[in-house]
Design an enzyme around this catalytic site. Sequence first.
Site, PDB file in Angstrom:
ATOM      1  N   ILE A 122       0.908  -1.148   0.000  1.00  0.00           N
ATOM      2  CA  ILE A 122       0.000   0.000   0.000  1.00  0.00           C
ATOM      3  C   ILE A 122       0.949   1.200   0.000  1.00  0.00           C
ATOM      4  CG2 ILE A 122      -1.774   1.293   1.224  1.00  0.00           C
ATOM      5  CD1 ILE A 122      -2.711  -1.376   2.445  1.00  0.00           C
ATOM      6  N   PRO A 123       1.147   1.815  -1.166  1.00  0.00           N
ATOM      7  CA  PRO A 123       2.286   2.724  -1.370  1.00  0.00           C
ATOM      8  C   PRO A 123       2.124   4.132  -0.800  1.00  0.00           C
ATOM      9  CG  PRO A 123       1.004   2.566  -3.372  1.00  0.00           C
ATOM     10  CD  PRO A 123       0.373   1.619  -2.392  1.00  0.00           C
ATOM     11  N   CYS A 124       2.139   4.243   0.515  1.00  0.00           N
ATOM     12  CA  CYS A 124       2.047   5.556   1.151  1.00  0.00           C
ATOM     13  C   CYS A 124       3.265   6.424   0.826  1.00  0.00           C
ATOM     14  CB  CYS A 124       1.849   5.418   2.650  1.00  0.00           C
ATOM     15  SG  CYS A 124       3.075   4.422   3.494  1.00  0.00           S
ATOM     16  N   HIS A 125       4.355   5.805   0.385  1.00  0.00           N
ATOM     17  CA  HIS A 125       5.548   6.575   0.021  1.00  0.00           C
ATOM     18  C   HIS A 125       5.302   7.428  -1.229  1.00  0.00           C
ATOM     19  CE1 HIS A 125       5.897   2.773  -2.226  1.00  0.00           C
ATOM     20  NE2 HIS A 125       6.528   3.473  -3.146  1.00  0.00           N
TER      21      HIS A 125
END
EC number: 2.1.1.63
Length: 159
Positions: A122-125
């Site tokens: 889950i690419p919060c970056h």
Amino acid sequence: MMNSCYFNSKIGDLVIEDNGVAITKICFAKENREVIKEDVQSPLFKRAVAQLQDYFNGKIFSFDLPLAPKGTDFQKQVWKALSEIPYGKTKSYGDIAKIIKNEKAARAIGMANNKNPIMIIIPCHRVIGSNGSLVGYAGGIDVKRRLLDLESEYAKCKD
């Protein structure tokens, strides 16, 4: 029952947790103070580790793993929106607020981002400040920059 395994990645040691059916957490090993039981024989862990290795080596650009993040309905709505940010691209907190049709929720989105239990997948970056600045990341801004640089580099090869 929760199972855990370590994964030594290009950004540091990660802990992967599952509930026997889906990945429930990926975090930095230093964040997990519990004793970790090695269970890399699990088919789910093998898939997760293989896909993370392929991600870090630029061989895959999305993940195909069952996920079961724990959070509020709002957090899950935000995490779903994060999962739709394309590889190698970024969105601002304001962009995510528009996607979830709650334009006044940029700060709450930041908090949901902070609570994301399944980093990388889950690419919060991929979420940045409205002015393009790198803001907030569990692993620190340097790690966020490394992930974005990695994706930017491999995205060039993808197209």
